[in-house]
Scaffold this motif. Structure first.
Motif, PDB file in Angstrom:
ATOM      1  N   TYR A 163       0.867  -1.135  -0.211  1.00  0.00           N
ATOM      2  CA  TYR A 163      -0.259  -0.174  -0.136  1.00  0.00           C
ATOM      3  C   TYR A 163       0.846   0.994   0.532  1.00  0.00           C
ATOM      4  O   TYR A 163       0.381   1.792  -0.556  1.00  0.00           O
ATOM      5  N   ALA A 164       1.793   1.278   1.284  1.00  0.00           N
ATOM      6  CA  ALA A 164       2.863   2.831   1.092  1.00  0.00           C
ATOM      7  C   ALA A 164       3.749   2.713  -0.058  1.00  0.00           C
ATOM      8  O   ALA A 164       3.487   3.777  -1.078  1.00  0.00           O
ATOM      9  N   ILE A 165       3.938   1.712  -1.161  1.00  0.00           N
ATOM     10  CA  ILE A 165       4.629   1.734  -2.540  1.00  0.00           C
ATOM     11  C   ILE A 165       3.792   1.956  -3.720  1.00  0.00           C
ATOM     12  O   ILE A 165       3.511   3.301  -4.232  1.00  0.00           O
ATOM     13  N   ILE A 166       2.098   2.034  -3.527  1.00  0.00           N
ATOM     14  CA  ILE A 166       1.582   2.285  -4.632  1.00  0.00           C
ATOM     15  C   ILE A 166       1.182   3.858  -4.076  1.00  0.00           C
ATOM     16  O   ILE A 166       1.082   4.840  -4.630  1.00  0.00           O
ATOM     17  N   ASN A 167       1.027   4.109  -2.547  1.00  0.00           N
ATOM     18  CA  ASN A 167       0.644   5.566  -2.654  1.00  0.00           C
ATOM     19  C   ASN A 167       1.864   6.550  -3.159  1.00  0.00           C
ATOM     20  O   ASN A 167       1.233   7.727  -3.556  1.00  0.00           O
ATOM     21  N   ALA A 168       3.027   6.057  -2.639  1.00  0.00           N
ATOM     22  CA  ALA A 168       4.267   6.860  -3.446  1.00  0.00           C
ATOM     23  C   ALA A 168       4.173   6.546  -4.285  1.00  0.00           C
ATOM     24  O   ALA A 168       4.716   8.191  -5.155  1.00  0.00           O
ATOM     25  N   VAL A 169       3.104   5.929  -5.349  1.00  0.00           N
ATOM     26  CA  VAL A 169       3.918   6.349  -6.594  1.00  0.00           C
ATOM     27  C   VAL A 169       3.005   7.258  -6.831  1.00  0.00           C
ATOM     28  O   VAL A 169       3.173   8.195  -8.123  1.00  0.00           O
ATOM     29  N   ALA A 170       1.447   7.107  -6.772  1.00  0.00           N
ATOM     30  CA  ALA A 170       0.709   7.557  -6.644  1.00  0.00           C
ATOM     31  C   ALA A 170       0.346   9.637  -6.763  1.00  0.00           C
ATOM     32  O   ALA A 170       0.392  10.386  -6.775  1.00  0.00           O
ATOM     33  N   THR A 171       1.088   9.595  -5.506  1.00  0.00           N
ATOM     34  CA  THR A 171       1.663  11.297  -5.247  1.00  0.00           C
ATOM     35  C   THR A 171       3.008  11.393  -5.482  1.00  0.00           C
ATOM     36  O   THR A 171       3.599  12.351  -5.903  1.00  0.00           O
ATOM     37  N   GLY A 172       3.565  11.058  -6.822  1.00  0.00           N
ATOM     38  CA  GLY A 172       4.682  11.906  -7.941  1.00  0.00           C
ATOM     39  C   GLY A 172       5.750  10.738  -8.300  1.00  0.00           C
ATOM     40  O   GLY A 172       6.818  11.114  -9.193  1.00  0.00           O
ATOM     41  N   ALA A 173       6.191   9.071  -7.329  1.00  0.00           N
ATOM     42  CA  ALA A 173       7.334   8.622  -7.105  1.00  0.00           C
ATOM     43  C   ALA A 173       7.524   7.849  -8.165  1.00  0.00           C
ATOM     44  O   ALA A 173       6.986   6.991  -8.499  1.00  0.00           O
ATOM     45  N   THR A 174       8.178   8.095  -9.229  1.00  0.00           N
ATOM     46  CA  THR A 174       8.369   7.704 -10.887  1.00  0.00           C
ATOM     47  C   THR A 174       9.883   6.531 -10.946  1.00  0.00           C
ATOM     48  O   THR A 174      10.235   5.830 -11.773  1.00  0.00           O
ATOM     49  N   SER A 175      10.538   6.755 -10.059  1.00  0.00           N
ATOM     50  CA  SER A 175      12.114   5.412  -9.340  1.00  0.00           C
ATOM     51  C   SER A 175      11.811   4.654  -8.605  1.00  0.00           C
ATOM     52  O   SER A 175      11.233   5.047  -6.878  1.00  0.00           O
ATOM     53  N   PRO A 176      12.373   3.759  -8.298  1.00  0.00           N
ATOM     54  CA  PRO A 176      12.718   3.290  -7.211  1.00  0.00           C
ATOM     55  C   PRO A 176      13.252   3.861  -5.766  1.00  0.00           C
ATOM     56  O   PRO A 176      12.711   4.006  -4.907  1.00  0.00           O
ATOM     57  N   THR A 177      14.119   4.844  -6.211  1.00  0.00           N
ATOM     58  CA  THR A 177      14.694   5.145  -5.581  1.00  0.00           C
ATOM     59  C   THR A 177      13.877   6.174  -5.179  1.00  0.00           C
ATOM     60  O   THR A 177      14.022   6.915  -3.480  1.00  0.00           O
ATOM     61  N   LYS A 178      13.228   6.986  -5.317  1.00  0.00           N
ATOM     62  CA  LYS A 178      12.313   7.879  -4.817  1.00  0.00           C
ATOM     63  C   LYS A 178      11.184   7.768  -4.330  1.00  0.00           C
ATOM     64  O   LYS A 178      10.647   8.104  -3.197  1.00  0.00           O
ATOM     65  N   ILE A 179      10.632   6.179  -4.709  1.00  0.00           N
ATOM     66  CA  ILE A 179       9.967   5.666  -4.000  1.00  0.00           C
ATOM     67  C   ILE A 179      10.520   4.648  -2.462  1.00  0.00           C
ATOM     68  O   ILE A 179       9.860   5.181  -1.469  1.00  0.00           O
ATOM     69  N   GLY A 180      11.833   4.304  -2.665  1.00  0.00           N
ATOM     70  CA  GLY A 180      12.389   4.375  -1.364  1.00  0.00           C
ATOM     71  C   GLY A 180      12.699   5.519  -0.199  1.00  0.00           C
ATOM     72  O   GLY A 180      12.407   5.328   0.742  1.00  0.00           O
TER      73      GLY A 180
END
Length: 397
Positions: A163-180
């Motif tokens: 859920y945290a990963i999906i929320n991070a991508v939804a808010t604009g994180a587009t790479s593994p580094t930004k998601i992390g």
């Protein structure tokens, strides 16, 4: 009993759910298929297996799986595009249809989950949303639907990390580094969760066409993006009867982070599906990208780029701007695209035949239309054109 040699049709719907209780089913289908091929079983006939759990369905025909090499057709049904969605919902106004498509995507079954008439204007849409997608008593409530989608794959654990990963991508994180960085995990620990979310159809994973090692991760299903950006931040207000207020307060977020990115993707998809390849100088790859200026002091986003890449050098057929602003686009958009074209030239890319494109929600200033017609290398596409109702405002010579 069916007589030998007679053909028949067997359809198994939602095979992944059957497999949770009867994992031997693929092996049984393999046995029936092999026996029919060797003359030891019923000849002819067809078997169709269906399922919405994409990771399971994708895995059926891979590696050493029982059905590997035994399927004649492997079909993935795609959601409706914006124009088909508008027809399905009976919406004639492109601005309203785009907003609905940005919220729900092109899944046709969502229309059956609401008894409310389809909105016909943006104003009706603003009333329709609190009564449907933001109403906890409705089946179309985004929280209920998002949780259902995330759990319909039997392999999805529903963990807080997913859920945290999906929320991070939804808010604009587009790479593994930004998601992390957002989920406070090392990027290497996200490899398997990201692969799982991608194979199950919740995330899309691609690469920037100008930077082969730059990943671009996005949320695949619009309603999940809507849920994370609109419903989650206003959950308490929505669940205590304040849906209309929550929707009113969420308008800036909806325009900039839901409608805007969706409009960009619709513009790219329009180029892929509905235009003459000559408009993009015959190039085949259509995506978005990020480039640096000559001094490396700033990054510039290109919403739409069409290119072919060979040996580190790209032939660029088109670069375009697609911003979901509620004002008409003007000559400044062409000036910006000309600057981006020169940056690409300075980086060694071939821009000899590059055309410039501007996509607009609200049409174009007359000065921009006049300049575009004089230049002959500009494409102007408004919302009715995007939905196939009219021709583009200006086509390149």
């Amino acid at each position: 009993m069916r007589r030998r040699g007679a053909s028949g049709l067997l359809v198994i719907d939602e095979l992944p759910y059957w497999m949770t209780h009867s994992p031997e089913l693929p092996g049984l289908l393999q046995l029936l298929y092999d026996r029919s091929q060797t003359g030891h079983g019923h000849e002819g006939g067809r078997v169709i297996v269906c399922g919405s759990a994409m990771s399971v369905m994708n895995d059926l025909l891979s590696g050493t799986k029982a059905l590997r090499g035994r399927a004649a057709v492997d079909m993935r049904l795609q959601p409706f595009d914006p124009s088909t969605t508008a027809l399905h919902w009976g919406i004639d106004d492109p601005a309203t249809a785009l907003r609905l498509h940005a919220t729900l995507g092109g899944s046709p079954g969502y229309r059956n989950l609401t008894s409310s008439p389809s909105p016909q204007t943006p104003q009706e849409f603003d009333t329709w949303i609190p009564a449907t997608v933001l109403d906890p008593g409705q089946a179309l409530f985004s929280r209920s639907e998002a949780e259902y989608l995330l759990r319909e794959d039997p392999r999805f654990t529903g963990s807080s990390l997913h859920y945290a990963i999906i929320n991070a991508v939804a808010t604009g994180a587009t790479s593994p580094t930004k998601i992390g960085g957002l989920v406070e995990r090392d990027r290497t620990s996200l490899t398997r969760p990201l692969e799982m979310l991608t194979s199950s159809g919740h995330l899309d994973y691609s690469t920037d066409p100008l930077w082969e090692r730059r990943p671009v991760i996005t949320v695949a299903d619009p309603i999940i993006r809507f849920h994370n950006l609109i419903t989650v931040p206003k959950r308490d207000l929505i669940e205590t009867g304040g849906a209309a207020r929550a929707w009113h307060e969420s308008q800036p977020t909806f325009i900039s982070r839901v409608l805007g990115p969706h409009f960009e993707e619709c513009s790219r998809e329009w180029l892929r599906r509905h235009t003459d390849p000559s408009l993009r100088a015959g190039t085949s790859t259509i995506a978005s990208t990020v480039i640096n200026d000559q001094g490396g002091r700033a990054k510039h986003e290109i919403d739409v780029i069409a290119l072919d890449r060979r040996s580190g050098r790209a032939t660029v057929g088109l670069i375009g701007e697609a911003k979901a602003t509620l004002v008409r686009r003007g000559p400044a958009d062409l000036e910006r695209l000309d600057r981006l074209k020169e940056i690409l030239r300075s980086q060694g890319h071939d821009v000899t035949s590059t055309r410039l494109a501007v996509f607009s929600l609200e049409g174009f200033h007359p000065d921009l239309v006049a300049v575009a017609r004089r230049r002959g290398d500009v494409l102007l596409v408004d919302l009715p054109s995007l939905f196939g109702k009219t021709e583009a405002t200006v086509l390149p010579a």
